[in-house]
Design a protein around this motif. Structure first.
Motif, PDB file in Angstrom:
ATOM      1  N   ARG A 122       0.860  -1.184   0.000  1.00 26.26           N
ATOM      2  CA  ARG A 122       0.000   0.000   0.000  1.00 26.26           C
ATOM      3  C   ARG A 122       0.894   1.232   0.000  1.00 26.26           C
ATOM      4  O   ARG A 122       1.929   1.256   0.670  1.00 26.26           O
ATOM      5  N   LEU A 123       0.486   2.242  -0.740  1.00 28.94           N
ATOM      6  CA  LEU A 123       1.286   3.458  -0.847  1.00 28.94           C
ATOM      7  C   LEU A 123       0.687   4.582  -0.009  1.00 28.94           C
ATOM      8  O   LEU A 123      -0.526   4.702   0.140  1.00 28.94           O
ATOM      9  N   MET A 124       1.581   5.402   0.500  1.00 26.08           N
ATOM     10  CA  MET A 124       1.219   6.615   1.230  1.00 26.08           C
ATOM     11  C   MET A 124       1.902   7.781   0.524  1.00 26.08           C
ATOM     12  O   MET A 124       3.058   7.673   0.095  1.00 26.08           O
ATOM     13  N   ALA A 125       1.169   8.878   0.358  1.00 23.90           N
ATOM     14  CA  ALA A 125       1.707  10.034  -0.359  1.00 23.90           C
ATOM     15  C   ALA A 125       1.311  11.316   0.356  1.00 23.90           C
ATOM     16  O   ALA A 125       0.389  11.343   1.174  1.00 23.90           O
ATOM     17  N   ASP A 126       2.022  12.387   0.019  1.00 21.33           N
ATOM     18  CA  ASP A 126       1.813  13.692   0.646  1.00 21.33           C
ATOM     19  C   ASP A 126       0.890  14.571  -0.177  1.00 21.33           C
ATOM     20  O   ASP A 126       1.038  14.666  -1.399  1.00 21.33           O
ATOM     21  N   LEU A 127      -0.033  15.230   0.504  1.00 22.57           N
ATOM     22  CA  LEU A 127      -0.712  16.395  -0.053  1.00 22.57           C
ATOM     23  C   LEU A 127      -0.073  17.614   0.604  1.00 22.57           C
ATOM     24  O   LEU A 127      -0.248  17.844   1.811  1.00 22.57           O
ATOM     25  N   LEU A 225      -1.325  14.827   5.216  1.00 22.38           N
ATOM     26  CA  LEU A 225      -1.542  16.258   5.023  1.00 22.38           C
ATOM     27  C   LEU A 225      -0.356  17.007   5.613  1.00 22.38           C
ATOM     28  O   LEU A 225      -0.229  17.163   6.828  1.00 22.38           O
ATOM     29  N   ASP A 226       0.516  17.472   4.737  1.00 25.47           N
ATOM     30  CA  ASP A 226       1.740  18.131   5.177  1.00 25.47           C
ATOM     31  C   ASP A 226       1.435  19.513   5.748  1.00 25.47           C
ATOM     32  O   ASP A 226       0.716  20.308   5.135  1.00 25.47           O
ATOM     33  N   ALA A 227       2.000  19.792   6.933  1.00 25.78           N
ATOM     34  CA  ALA A 227       1.919  21.126   7.556  1.00 25.78           C
ATOM     35  C   ALA A 227       0.495  21.672   7.561  1.00 25.78           C
ATOM     36  O   ALA A 227       0.267  22.871   7.380  1.00 25.78           O
ATOM     37  N   VAL A 228      -0.476  20.802   7.804  1.00 26.30           N
ATOM     38  CA  VAL A 228      -1.876  21.192   7.657  1.00 26.30           C
ATOM     39  C   VAL A 228      -2.314  22.211   8.702  1.00 26.30           C
ATOM     40  O   VAL A 228      -3.254  22.983   8.479  1.00 26.30           O
ATOM     41  N   GLY A 229      -1.633  22.266   9.839  1.00 25.25           N
ATOM     42  CA  GLY A 229      -2.038  23.194  10.893  1.00 25.25           C
ATOM     43  C   GLY A 229      -1.960  24.652  10.499  1.00 25.25           C
ATOM     44  O   GLY A 229      -2.593  25.513  11.119  1.00 25.25           O
ATOM     45  N   PHE A 230      -1.202  24.964   9.437  1.00 26.66           N
ATOM     46  CA  PHE A 230      -1.008  26.353   9.008  1.00 26.66           C
ATOM     47  C   PHE A 230      -2.016  26.791   7.948  1.00 26.66           C
ATOM     48  O   PHE A 230      -1.935  27.911   7.438  1.00 26.66           O
TER      49      PHE A 230
END
Length: 566
Positions: A122-127, A225-230
């Protein structure tokens, strides 16, 4: 589902055509059913984190080389989920400044190579949701006054009210950009080449939903979800974890679950612990959050020869909603974040940790506080180098420290994750750092495939030893239900500074496991009756398969036991 999304998002996108546009984002058919177990994860779930080009060979697409290496050379290590760090075309920041959402980096390969990589795993990727590169078409359209980009770039009309913004960089918050209207300030949280997006525009959500759909079509079902807090900015606030950010996370989760029944959404928020956990508490935002306090606390325990701080932290392990868990790790493509350790490590102990890492060739990165001062933000060091002993005897117990650190990652509730250069015993990459000036490049070593194979064929090399032991331990872990990510944990060593003792699973469950882990450079003794006073029989260590029939046990330096009552 479109009605549910519309109700959720109406406060952000009040336009009358919202429902119709959301329907365009949803698949015509119901998503495939979830796995036959009805669970997104179990005790066999483990993640390998890597860049697409961590392992390279001449004249070959990097994704094809990675696929061959993992299948042929690392296939004995059961790591069923592969997190490929940003692979879309990017201008800078090692993939995190995306300049084209439709194509992969040419030397990585193409979408076909990504789909091939998904075979058998299974793959995992960044948004990368907060920003795009300044060279992205949206930003170029913004500069020329063309749509859709003209509306998608975050360019505040008023520069007042942003004094309380919290962010991990010391660069300017606003970058002046030459546009058809003259110079305009644009929001750049992470630096001049990473231009923030205006999530108040539905076009931004639509674009990322389409990208997520493309990911799923090519074998990705775990999305970070990269750096989603911002993501969302409100004046006179820190601009972190705003209410509308949480609404958008909920929406992205619902969309992912419509695209794939096995979808898992992870939030990456390298912030103090309670802020990080807030994305799990409600049960409808992230499925998984990164356990950011673990790396600095574990590193401090090993280098200080005392695990009192990590025991104090473990005793208050959070209770999370069903279907939510943590991602446990020691090293990643970034450094060891220090903000999550705020309030957990005293200033004196933190200072000593920084000094010990610098003695081992590491560096310290800083961020700018609201008053303009600088504070330590991140430790930049390869985990293998961090596990070294003092300068006089750097190799003594290095492997033992390293393995102990990875075994604790596997013992805690949650999903364990491992960074490929760390498993390959990569030390600090000072030559690359000297070329780029990027401190994080100390821990982003690239390997030539043939040279790496020779290293792994040398049975005495650290990389070869680690491969054998990781295959052995992960195989054992996959057979022990007590290590299910959501199985209960009790800490039995809250006042100790020499070892961590955990009970995984219910005490009365015959499958329960007691984890005993030494954090000392010298032998330590344990009275086994402390583990389960009612148990009068023997113990079996599942790691070594030896039976222990004595009441007192001497542990070697950094020794780890996974005990079951016999």
């Amino acid at each position: 589902m479109s009605q549910k999304l519309s109700r959720l998002l109406h406060s952000i996108y009040p336009q009358p055509d919202l429902l119709a546009r959301l329907r365009q984002l949803l698949p015509q058919e119901a998503p495939p059913s979830q796995s036959t177990t009805g669970q997104r994860w179990d005790q066999s779930t483990a993640i390998l984190i890597t860049y697409a080009d961590t392992v390279t060979a001449p004249e070959e697409p990097a994704l094809a080389v990675l696929h061959r290496f993992l299948s042929q050379d690392y296939g004995t290590v059961p790591l069923p989920i592969l997190h490929v760090l940003p692979f879309l075309r990017s201008f800078s920041d090692r993939g995190f400044a995306v300049c084209d959402h439709t194509r992969l980096e040419p030397h990585f390969g193409d979408w076909h190579h990504l789909r091939e990589l998904a075979h058998g795993r299974r793959l995992m990727a960044d948004l990368v949701v907060n920003h795009v590169s300044a060279s992205h078409p949206w930003v170029q359209q913004f500069r020329r006054g063309l749509e859709p980009g003209s509306s998608m770039v975050l360019a505040p009309a008023d520069l007042q009210g942003w004094d309380h913004v919290v962010r991990p960089r010391s660069s300017v918050l606003f970058t002046l950009m030459d546009t058809h209207q003259g110079l305009r300030p644009v929001w750049t949280t992470f630096g001049p080449d990473q231009v923030d997006l205006d999530w108040g525009r539905l076009e931004v959500l639509e674009s990322f939903a389409q990208l997520m759909r493309a990911y799923v079509d090519h074998g990705v079902d775990w999305v970070r979800l990269d750096a989603v807090g911002f993501l969302w900015k409100d004046p006179d606030t820190t601009c972190l974890h705003r209410p509308k950010t949480r609404i958008l996370v909920q929406a992205l989760r619902l969309l992912l679950e419509q695209y794939t029944g096995n979808g898992v959404l992870l939030t990456e928020t390298n912030v103090p612990e309670e802020e990080n956990l807030s994305y799990l508490r409600s049960g409808d935002q992230a499925h998984i959050a990164y356990n950011f306090p673990l790396p600095p606390l574990l590193l401090e325990a090993i280098l200080s020869n005392s695990c009192d701080l990590i025991n104090r932290w473990l005793v208050r392990w959070p209770r999370l909603p069903q279907g939510s868990t943590m991602l446990n790790f020691t090293a990643s493509h970034d450094g060891v974040g220090l903000r999550p350790a705020e309030g957990l490590i005293s200033p004196e102990r933190l200072h000593n940790l920084l000094m010990r890492c610098e003695e081992r060739g590491g560096l310290v990165s800083h961020r700018t506080e609201a008053d303009g001062s600088l504070s330590p933000y991140e430790l930049n060091i390869a985990w293998w180098s961090a596990m070294a002993g003092p300068a006089t005897t750097p190799r003594r117990l290095q492997l033992e420290r390293f393995l102990a650190s990875q075994l604790l990652v596997m013992a805690l509730p949650g999903v364990p994750a491992f960074y490929l250069p760390t498993l390959l015993a990569a030390g600090n990459d000072h030559p690359t750092y000297c070329k780029t000036g990027c401190r994080r490049d100390l821990n982003r070593t690239r390997f030539d495939l043939q040279a790496l194979r020779r290293d792994l064929e040398d049975t005495d090399s650290p990389a070869a030893v680690i491969r054998i032991l990781m295959a052995h331990v992960l195989g054992i872990r996959a057979r022990l239900s007590a290590f299910h990510p959501e199985a209960p944990m009790a800490l039995l060593s809250p006042e100790r500074n020499d070892m961590v003792i955990l009970q995984r699973g219910h005490r009365d469950d015959p499958g329960a496991v007691w984890v005993v882990q030494s954090f000392r450079e010298e032998a330590v003794e344990l009275n086994l009756s402390l583990l389960a006073p009612q148990h009068n029989g023997c113990w079996r260590d599942r790691l070594s398969q030896r039976t222990i029939d004595s009441r007192r046990l001497a542990l070697s330096p950094y020794e780890v036991l996974w005990l079951q009552a016999v």
